[in-house]
Write an enzyme that holds these catalytic residues in place. Structure first.
Site, PDB file in Angstrom:
ATOM      1  N   ILE A   1       0.847  -1.206   0.000  1.00 47.26           N
ATOM      2  CA  ILE A   1       0.000   0.000   0.000  1.00 47.26           C
ATOM      3  C   ILE A   1       0.876   1.247   0.000  1.00 47.26           C
ATOM      4  CG2 ILE A   1      -1.976   1.142   1.088  1.00 47.26           C
ATOM      5  CD1 ILE A   1      -2.612  -1.767   0.536  1.00 47.26           C
TER       6      ILE A   1
ATOM      7  N   ASP B   1      13.822   0.626  11.583  1.00 46.75           N
ATOM      8  CA  ASP B   1      12.583   0.266  12.272  1.00 46.75           C
ATOM      9  C   ASP B   1      11.940   1.510  12.881  1.00 46.75           C
ATOM     10  OD1 ASP B   1      11.532  -2.668  13.703  1.00 46.75           O
ATOM     11  OD2 ASP B   1      10.786  -0.749  14.426  1.00 46.75           O
TER      12      ASP B   1
ATOM     13  N   SER C   1      -8.099  -0.984   9.293  1.00 43.93           N
ATOM     14  CA  SER C   1      -8.601  -2.108   8.503  1.00 43.93           C
ATOM     15  C   SER C   1     -10.060  -2.383   8.844  1.00 43.93           C
ATOM     16  CB  SER C   1      -7.755  -3.348   8.815  1.00 43.93           C
ATOM     17  OG  SER C   1      -8.376  -4.513   8.340  1.00 43.93           O
TER      18      SER C   1
ATOM     19  N   TYR D   1      -4.121  -9.367  15.531  1.00 43.59           N
ATOM     20  CA  TYR D   1      -3.844  -8.367  14.480  1.00 43.59           C
ATOM     21  C   TYR D   1      -4.936  -7.294  14.495  1.00 43.59           C
ATOM     22  CZ  TYR D   1      -4.636  -6.187  10.028  1.00 43.59           C
ATOM     23  OH  TYR D   1      -4.918  -5.258   9.063  1.00 43.59           O
TER      24      TYR D   1
ATOM     25  N   LYS E   1      -5.042  -3.012  15.550  1.00 37.57           N
ATOM     26  CA  LYS E   1      -5.630  -1.898  14.798  1.00 37.57           C
ATOM     27  C   LYS E   1      -6.648  -1.152  15.673  1.00 37.57           C
ATOM     28  CE  LYS E   1      -3.548  -2.496  10.827  1.00 37.57           C
ATOM     29  NZ  LYS E   1      -2.531  -1.530  10.371  1.00 37.57           N
TER      30      LYS E   1
ATOM     31  N   ASN F   1      -1.235 -15.363   2.282  1.00 34.02           N
ATOM     32  CA  ASN F   1      -2.438 -15.637   3.078  1.00 34.02           C
ATOM     33  C   ASN F   1      -3.670 -15.172   2.322  1.00 34.02           C
ATOM     34  OD1 ASN F   1      -1.086 -16.389   5.654  1.00 34.02           O
ATOM     35  ND2 ASN F   1      -0.286 -14.299   5.482  1.00 34.02           N
TER      36      ASN F   1
ATOM     37  N   ARG G   1     -12.268 -21.343   6.505  1.00 28.72           N
ATOM     38  CA  ARG G   1     -11.090 -20.926   7.287  1.00 28.72           C
ATOM     39  C   ARG G   1     -11.574 -20.289   8.577  1.00 28.72           C
ATOM     40  NH1 ARG G   1      -7.232 -16.439   4.520  1.00 28.72           N
ATOM     41  NH2 ARG G   1      -9.174 -15.260   4.733  1.00 28.72           N
TER      42      ARG G   1
HETATM   43  C1  WQD Z   1     -10.674 -13.061   1.007  1.00 28.03           C
HETATM   44  C2  WQD Z   1     -11.650 -14.183   0.687  1.00 28.03           C
HETATM   45  C3  WQD Z   1     -11.363 -16.127   2.088  1.00 28.03           C
HETATM   46  C4  WQD Z   1      -7.405 -17.191   0.506  1.00 28.03           C
HETATM   47  C5  WQD Z   1      -7.766 -10.181   5.395  1.00 28.03           C
HETATM   48  C6  WQD Z   1      -7.598  -9.531   6.741  1.00 28.03           C
HETATM   49  C7  WQD Z   1      -7.803  -8.048   6.602  1.00 28.03           C
HETATM   50  C8  WQD Z   1      -6.861  -7.521   5.552  1.00 28.03           C
HETATM   51  C9  WQD Z   1      -7.144  -8.192   4.216  1.00 28.03           C
HETATM   52  C10 WQD Z   1      -4.768  -6.776   6.391  1.00 28.03           C
HETATM   53  C11 WQD Z   1     -12.205 -14.865   1.935  1.00 28.03           C
HETATM   54  C12 WQD Z   1     -11.052 -16.455   0.621  1.00 28.03           C
HETATM   55  C13 WQD Z   1      -8.597 -16.550   0.742  1.00 28.03           C
HETATM   56  C14 WQD Z   1      -7.403 -18.489  -0.067  1.00 28.03           C
HETATM   57  C15 WQD Z   1      -9.797 -18.432  -0.137  1.00 28.03           C
HETATM   58  N1  WQD Z   1      -5.518  -7.758   5.931  1.00 28.03           N
HETATM   59  N2  WQD Z   1      -9.766 -17.163   0.424  1.00 28.03           N
HETATM   60  N3  WQD Z   1      -8.610 -19.064  -0.371  1.00 28.03           N
HETATM   61  O1  WQD Z   1      -9.712 -12.495   5.053  1.00 28.03           O
HETATM   62  O2  WQD Z   1     -11.151 -10.797   3.787  1.00 28.03           O
HETATM   63  O3  WQD Z   1      -9.094 -10.029   4.963  1.00 28.03           O
HETATM   64  O4  WQD Z   1      -6.913  -9.584   4.429  1.00 28.03           O
HETATM   65  O5  WQD Z   1      -5.039  -5.620   6.502  1.00 28.03           O
HETATM   66  O6  WQD Z   1      -7.529  -7.438   7.834  1.00 28.03           O
HETATM   67  O7  WQD Z   1      -8.587 -10.027   7.615  1.00 28.03           O
HETATM   68  O8  WQD Z   1      -8.870 -11.398   2.911  1.00 28.03           O
HETATM   69  O9  WQD Z   1      -7.765 -12.289   0.919  1.00 28.03           O
HETATM   70  O10 WQD Z   1      -7.497 -13.546   3.110  1.00 28.03           O
HETATM   71  O11 WQD Z   1      -9.693 -13.582   1.923  1.00 28.03           O
HETATM   72  O12 WQD Z   1     -10.883 -18.984  -0.436  1.00 28.03           O
HETATM   73  O13 WQD Z   1      -6.351 -19.131  -0.302  1.00 28.03           O
HETATM   74  O14 WQD Z   1     -10.955 -15.217  -0.029  1.00 28.03           O
HETATM   75  O15 WQD Z   1     -12.079 -17.189   2.700  1.00 28.03           O
HETATM   76  O16 WQD Z   1     -13.559 -15.227   1.669  1.00 28.03           O
HETATM   77  P1  WQD Z   1      -9.800 -11.260   4.218  1.00 28.03           P
HETATM   78  P2  WQD Z   1      -8.364 -12.731   2.205  1.00 28.03           P
END
Ligand code: WQD
Length: 332
Positions: A11, A57, A123, A147, A151, A196, A290
């Site tokens: 970002i 840092d 967030s 996490y 925030k 992730n 998840r």
């Molecule tokens: C999006 C959708 C998953 C991976 C997180 C944090 C949030 C921010 C953004 C930091 C969901 C699905 C994901 C995969 C999947 N992070 N998925 N297979 O969880 O909405 O938000 O990231 O600032 O604070 O909570 O984002 O991209 O992880 O998931 O099916 O391998 O994709 O279940 O529906 P999320 P995400």
């Protein structure tokens, strides 16, 4: 000059480009824990302007003092922070130490050097499990993981700072799901290790670095059973930061905005759109839900539209195209 903490990250780097385009001078501090120093050159290549970079840092107060002694810092944008939900559950101390103490160091710096403007990278995770959609800024806040709690705690700390000194101008920006990359393909989302988040995982499957995508759950109460999120192009998000800074420059005090599009897309819609873009390279399987995921999460973007004149413009297809373009240009 604007100091960007974590300014070589995903970002931060896109925001640096938009700030430079808007005529601001940018200084970056980054410890390279989740970014690469080469991004500095990429920002300069895109913008045609120089950027000052300090490797280190944000918790290193002596370094912060050095930066403000060597540069006329008027505003700070605080991007630096760990952000992996799962990792935060396993290593809460790492998250509280880094995310909270880095912010406290910045607040101290602002006090001691009369810096009045701060944009904080928050967030949508602070909304926890929202009762209804779309999500408005006055919805209740809560956290379901360390996490998200960092925030939330930082938002509360900033509100207390403002109560104690209302000459401060603080913008708390609650990001929904940032994805995509700059059209040049020079900068983009480049996380360390196995991603992730959904989009970087998809782009690695599309470019053959990962075998297939696991879709976490197809039994949610949504249009096609898969999770719905409010994906916003990172360049739109970056523009939102420039608009927020201009708002602070009017001595706005403390303000809070959602940065989202107001439209939710499901995982399957994302995969299908990406497959249109990349020629069906994204293989997937359905997998169990998840932990911690919610069915749906999308913003009301109205307050930022009304008060900042901010509106996201990129389509889901453009978000997919730009992510794919970045991954293809950065295959190594
Ligand atoms: C999006 C959708 C998953 C991976 C997180 C944090 C949030 C921010 C953004 C930091 C969901 C699905 C994901 C995969 C999947 N992070 N998925 N297979 O969880 O909405 O938000 O990231 O600032 O604070 O909570 O984002 O991209 O992880 O998931 O099916 O391998 O994709 O279940 O529906 P999320 P995400």
């Amino acid at each position: 000059m604007v100091l960007l903490t974590g300014g070589l990250g995903y970002i931060g780097s896109h925001t640096a480009v938009e700030l430079l385009k808007a005529g601001y001078e940018v200084v970056i501090i980054d410890n390279l824990s989740n970014s690469k120093e080469i991004v500095k050159e990429k920002i300069e290549q895109i913008s045609g302007k120089k950027v000052k970079f300090y490797k280190g840092d944000v918790r290193d107060y002596e370094l912060l003092e050095k930066i403000v002694k060597e540069n006329e810092i008027d505003s700070i944008m605080h991007f630096a922070g760990y952000k992996a939900v799962g990792e935060s559950v396993k290593e809460p101390l790492k998250y509280y130490d880094n995310n909270i103490f880095s912010t406290l160091a910045l607040i101290r710096l602002m006090q001691e050097h009369k810096i009045k403007n701060l944009v904080f990278s928050s967030s949508a995770t602070v909304y926890g499990r929202a009762e209804s959609m779309p999500i408005y800024e006055d919805f209740p806040v809560s956290a379901t993981n360390p996490y998200g709690r960092t925030k939330l705690f930082i938002e509360e700390i900033l509100k207390d700072m403002y109560v104690a000194d209302n000459s401060l101008n603080i913008a708390i920006l609650r990001y929904f799901n940032p994805i995509g990359a700059h059209e040049s393909g020079l900068i983009g989302e480049d996380p360390n290790g196995i991603p992730n988040n959904l989009m970087p995982y998809i782009t690695k499957v599309a470019t053959g670095k990962l075998e297939k995508l696991s879709i976490f759950g197809n039994d949610y109460n949504t249009k096609d059973g898969t999770g719905v999120r409010d994906y916003i192009h990172v360049c739109d998000l970056a523009l939102g930061h420039v608009k927020a800074l201009k708002k602070l420059e009017t001595n706005s005090g403390l303000v809070v905005y959602n940065l989202g599009t107001g439209t939710g897309y499901s995982v399957l819609e994302m995969v299908n759109t990406f497959n249109e873009v990349c020629g069906n390279k994204v293989k997937f399987v359905f997998a169990p839900r998840r932990d911690g995921d919610v069915d749906m999460c999308y913003a009301s973007p109205e307050k930022a539209e009304r008060e900042l004149g901010f509106k996201a413009t990129h389509t889901l297809k453009q978000m997919c195209e730009s992510s794919y373009n970045f991954e293809m240009k950065n295959k190594e």
